[in-house]
Design an enzyme around this catalytic site. Structure first.
Site, PDB file in Angstrom:
ATOM      1  N   SER A  30       0.804  -1.222   0.000  1.00  0.00           N
ATOM      2  CA  SER A  30       0.000   0.000   0.000  1.00  0.00           C
ATOM      3  C   SER A  30       0.838   1.274   0.000  1.00  0.00           C
ATOM      4  O   SER A  30       0.380   2.311  -0.488  1.00  0.00           O
ATOM      5  CB  SER A  30      -0.929   0.005   1.214  1.00  0.00           C
ATOM      6  N   GLY A  67      -2.152  -4.335   0.671  1.00  0.00           N
ATOM      7  CA  GLY A  67      -2.373  -5.564   1.423  1.00  0.00           C
ATOM      8  C   GLY A  67      -1.453  -6.703   1.062  1.00  0.00           C
ATOM      9  O   GLY A  67      -1.483  -7.754   1.715  1.00  0.00           O
ATOM     10  N   HIS A 180      -0.188   4.741   7.116  1.00  0.00           N
ATOM     11  CA  HIS A 180       0.078   5.126   5.731  1.00  0.00           C
ATOM     12  C   HIS A 180       0.469   6.598   5.615  1.00  0.00           C
ATOM     13  O   HIS A 180      -0.207   7.461   6.174  1.00  0.00           O
ATOM     14  CB  HIS A 180      -1.150   4.861   4.861  1.00  0.00           C
TER      15      HIS A 180
END
Length: 201
Positions: A30, A67, A180
């Site tokens: 990701s 993922g 993230h």
């Protein structure tokens, strides 16, 4: 006869230019897929822009999947290598292995196999290191971080010790999940990777 020779020369020149330009294949999760972001402004897109400014014939293939674990990426790498014939493979993996508590030894084996496969196809390899949040405990986080150092040493590949250096743990540069990087962090991610990537082009 002269015309055929000239065409042959042109063909060789085109091949040489293509080889010089090369393809950079990003195999990641990701962080490189641009989770939660406008992917046209993610670090991989910024890399592509920088490369095109320096080598207009170069190309960047972003084969990153949110993922993905190292095992997932290992399984799909042969097809990617066959399809794209990259000059350089950038491996940005391991975060999902760590977040799922998978054995560091398995991550090390998967990364090593990916490096071997990429090299067997004629590509150079750059390994991007990752670290885990401290809440996973010192023993596991240290073993996880050591994987990237060990693989880089064993396989003699260039590495970025921690891709999220200066980003991870900085609230202003992270999305609400704390995992993230946000849009503002993407240039910093590219700047972290570029010094190790540029000499491989």
């Amino acid at each position: 006869m002269r015309m055929w020779r000239w065409l042959a020369v042109l063909g060789l020149m085109a091949l040489a230019q293509g080889a010089a330009a090369g393809t950079v294949l990003i195999v990641g999760d990701s962080i490189s897929a641009g989770f939660g972001l406008d992917t046209s402004r993610g670090w991989v897109a910024l890399l592509e822009q920088r490369l095109h400014a320096r080598k207009p014939q170069s190309s960047v293939v972003n084969a990153s999947i949110t993922g993905d674990t190292s095992a997932n990426a290992l399984a799909r790498l042969p097809a990617l290598l066959a399809q794209h014939s990259p000059q350089l493979v950038v491996l940005e993996l391991g975060g999902n292995d760590g977040l799922r508590g998978q054995p560091p030894a398995q991550l090390q084996q998967n990364l090593s196999q990916m490096i071997d496969s990429a090299r067997a196809s004629g590509a150079k390899v750059l390994l991007l290191g990752m670290r885990l949040p401290p809440n996973y405990g010192p023993r596991y986080t240290q073993a996880f971080a050591q994987v990237f150092t060990q693989v880089a040493d064993d396989k003699k590949v260039p590495t970025v010790p921690f891709m999220l250096e200066g980003v991870g743990g900085v609230p202003a540069l992270m999305q609400a999940d704390g995992i993230h990087p946000n849009q503002a962090a993407q240039q910093r991610l590219l700047d972290n990777v570029w010094p190790a990537l540029e000499p491989l082009l």
